[in-house]
Design an enzyme around this catalytic site. Structure first.
Site, PDB file in Angstrom:
ATOM      1  N   PRO A  10     -41.678 110.555  74.739  1.00 34.44           N
ATOM      2  CG  PRO A  10     -39.407 110.270  75.149  1.00 34.44           C
ATOM      3  CD  PRO A  10     -40.397 111.282  74.666  1.00 34.44           C
ATOM      4  CG  ASN A  11     -41.060 105.405  77.263  1.00 34.70           C
ATOM      5  OD1 ASN A  11     -41.156 104.420  76.531  1.00 34.70           O
ATOM      6  ND2 ASN A  11     -39.905 105.968  77.543  1.00 34.70           N
ATOM      7  NE  ARG A  18     -43.324 105.758  81.485  1.00 34.56           N
ATOM      8  CZ  ARG A  18     -42.801 106.976  81.368  1.00 34.56           C
ATOM      9  NH1 ARG A  18     -43.516 107.973  80.882  1.00 34.56           N
ATOM     10  NH2 ARG A  18     -41.564 107.200  81.717  1.00 34.56           N
ATOM     11  CE1 TYR A  23     -44.033 109.545  85.049  1.00 35.01           C
ATOM     12  CE2 TYR A  23     -43.371 107.244  84.859  1.00 35.01           C
ATOM     13  CZ  TYR A  23     -43.043 108.583  84.921  1.00 35.01           C
ATOM     14  OH  TYR A  23     -41.728 108.970  84.845  1.00 35.01           O
ATOM     15  CG  ASN A  74     -44.953 115.115  79.879  1.00 35.67           C
ATOM     16  OD1 ASN A  74     -43.725 115.107  79.991  1.00 35.67           O
ATOM     17  ND2 ASN A  74     -45.749 114.356  80.628  1.00 35.67           N
ATOM     18  CB  ALA A  77     -36.861 110.524  78.924  1.00 37.53           C
ATOM     19  CG  HIS A  80     -34.992 114.971  82.603  1.00 35.36           C
ATOM     20  ND1 HIS A  80     -35.574 115.942  83.373  1.00 35.36           N
ATOM     21  CD2 HIS A  80     -35.881 113.941  82.574  1.00 35.36           C
ATOM     22  CE1 HIS A  80     -36.756 115.498  83.813  1.00 35.36           C
ATOM     23  NE2 HIS A  80     -36.963 114.295  83.334  1.00 35.36           N
ATOM     24  CG  ASP A  87     -31.862 125.212  70.633  1.00 32.49           C
ATOM     25  OD1 ASP A  87     -31.830 125.960  71.634  1.00 32.49           O
ATOM     26  OD2 ASP A  87     -30.836 124.691  70.143  1.00 32.49           O
ATOM     27  CD  GLU A  98     -40.841 121.739  81.765  1.00 30.76           C
ATOM     28  OE1 GLU A  98     -40.617 122.912  82.147  1.00 30.76           O
ATOM     29  OE2 GLU A  98     -40.021 120.828  81.886  1.00 30.76           O
ATOM     30  CG  HIS A 100     -42.712 117.275  83.833  1.00 30.59           C
ATOM     31  ND1 HIS A 100     -42.132 116.575  82.814  1.00 30.59           N
ATOM     32  CD2 HIS A 100     -42.192 118.522  83.780  1.00 30.59           C
ATOM     33  CE1 HIS A 100     -41.269 117.362  82.185  1.00 30.59           C
ATOM     34  NE2 HIS A 100     -41.297 118.543  82.740  1.00 30.59           N
ATOM     35  CB  SER A 102     -44.000 112.240  88.293  1.00 29.87           C
ATOM     36  OG  SER A 102     -42.919 112.584  87.434  1.00 29.87           O
ATOM     37  NE  ARG A 107     -39.948 110.307  89.299  1.00 27.09           N
ATOM     38  CZ  ARG A 107     -40.225 109.770  88.117  1.00 27.09           C
ATOM     39  NH1 ARG A 107     -40.949 110.449  87.230  1.00 27.09           N
ATOM     40  NH2 ARG A 107     -39.790 108.558  87.812  1.00 27.09           N
ATOM     41  NE  ARG A 111     -36.994 110.091  86.748  1.00 30.86           N
ATOM     42  CZ  ARG A 111     -37.110 109.378  85.632  1.00 30.86           C
ATOM     43  NH1 ARG A 111     -37.522 109.943  84.513  1.00 30.86           N
ATOM     44  NH2 ARG A 111     -36.840 108.093  85.620  1.00 30.86           N
TER      45      ARG A 111
HETATM   46  C1  DQA Z   1     -42.379 112.799  83.011  1.00 32.39           C
HETATM   47  C2  DQA Z   1     -41.159 112.845  83.945  1.00 32.39           C
HETATM   48  C3  DQA Z   1     -39.899 112.447  83.200  1.00 32.39           C
HETATM   49  O1  DQA Z   1     -38.774 112.488  84.080  1.00 32.39           O
HETATM   50  C4  DQA Z   1     -40.024 111.043  82.661  1.00 32.39           C
HETATM   51  O2  DQA Z   1     -38.881 110.696  81.898  1.00 32.39           O
HETATM   52  C5  DQA Z   1     -41.265 110.829  81.874  1.00 32.39           C
HETATM   53  C6  DQA Z   1     -42.512 111.455  82.324  1.00 32.39           C
HETATM   54  C7  DQA Z   1     -43.689 113.078  83.756  1.00 32.39           C
HETATM   55  O3  DQA Z   1     -44.691 113.322  83.080  1.00 32.39           O
HETATM   56  O4  DQA Z   1     -43.736 112.996  84.995  1.00 32.39           O
HETATM   57  O5  DQA Z   1     -41.284 110.056  80.915  1.00 32.39           O
HETATM   58  O6  DQA Z   1     -42.239 113.835  82.035  1.00 32.39           O
END
Ligand code: DQA
Length: 146
Positions: A10-11, A18, A23, A74, A77, A80, A87, A98, A100, A102, A107, A111
């Site tokens: 998401p996002n 954003r 980011y 990735n 959100a 977390h 699963d 995985e 990220h 950031s 943080r 997170r």
């Molecule tokens: C994220 C870090 C997450 O905590 C956050 O909710 C994101 C982006 C990152 O790529 O740094 O949406 O996964």
């Protein structure tokens, strides 16, 4: 040629808009172009998927069974909060890394917990777009060791 599924949660589609101070200023389209180049350099076929829905991400992971050699994820959100995503990764058994953008370890406290990481062979965080390249390389090295 190895087939790698790249999943963004998401996002991530709002990159550039954003919180650019966290980011970066580049867009999701820029990320897709970056991954395309990194995949070409690594000699893999990358298929990118983004969704704002947990269930759609679970469906995509399930459909990777027998179709992909690795997953770069990735979960944003959902990292977390979601138990369903790790699963699904464990259920299909496709090696996953995985990523990220950031550095989640530096943080907010909420997170710093990743439910996803226990279902992944490695985590790359805090390296921006480069993290996706590193994740691809980690996945390929992992595959070669088997
Ligand atoms: C994220 C870090 C997450 O905590 C956050 O909710 C994101 C982006 C990152 O790529 O740094 O949406 O996964």
């Amino acid at each position: 040629m190895k087939k790698i599924l790249i999943i963004n949660g998401p996002n991530i589609n709002l990159l550039g808009l954003r919180e650019p101070e966290i980011y970066g200023a580049r867009s999701y389209a820029d990320l897709l172009a970056f991954i395309g180049e990194a995949a070409a350099e690594a000699g893999v076929e990358a298929h990118c998927f983004q969704s704002n829905s947990e269930g759609a991400i679970v469906d995509e992971i399930q459909q990777a069974y027998g179709r992909f050699d690795g997953i770069v994820i990735n979960p944003a959100a959902y990292t977390h909060t979601s138990v369903a995503i790790p699963d699904a990764l464990k259920a299909v058994g496709v090696p996953a890394v995985e990523v990220h953008l950031s550095d989640i370890s530096k943080r907010e406290a909420y997170r710093q917990v990743s439910y996803t990481s226990e279902a992944c062979v490695a985590t790359v965080a805090g390296k921006g777009f480069e993290g996706y390249r590193e994740a691809l390389e980690t996945l390929l090295a992992e595959r070669n060791e088997r």
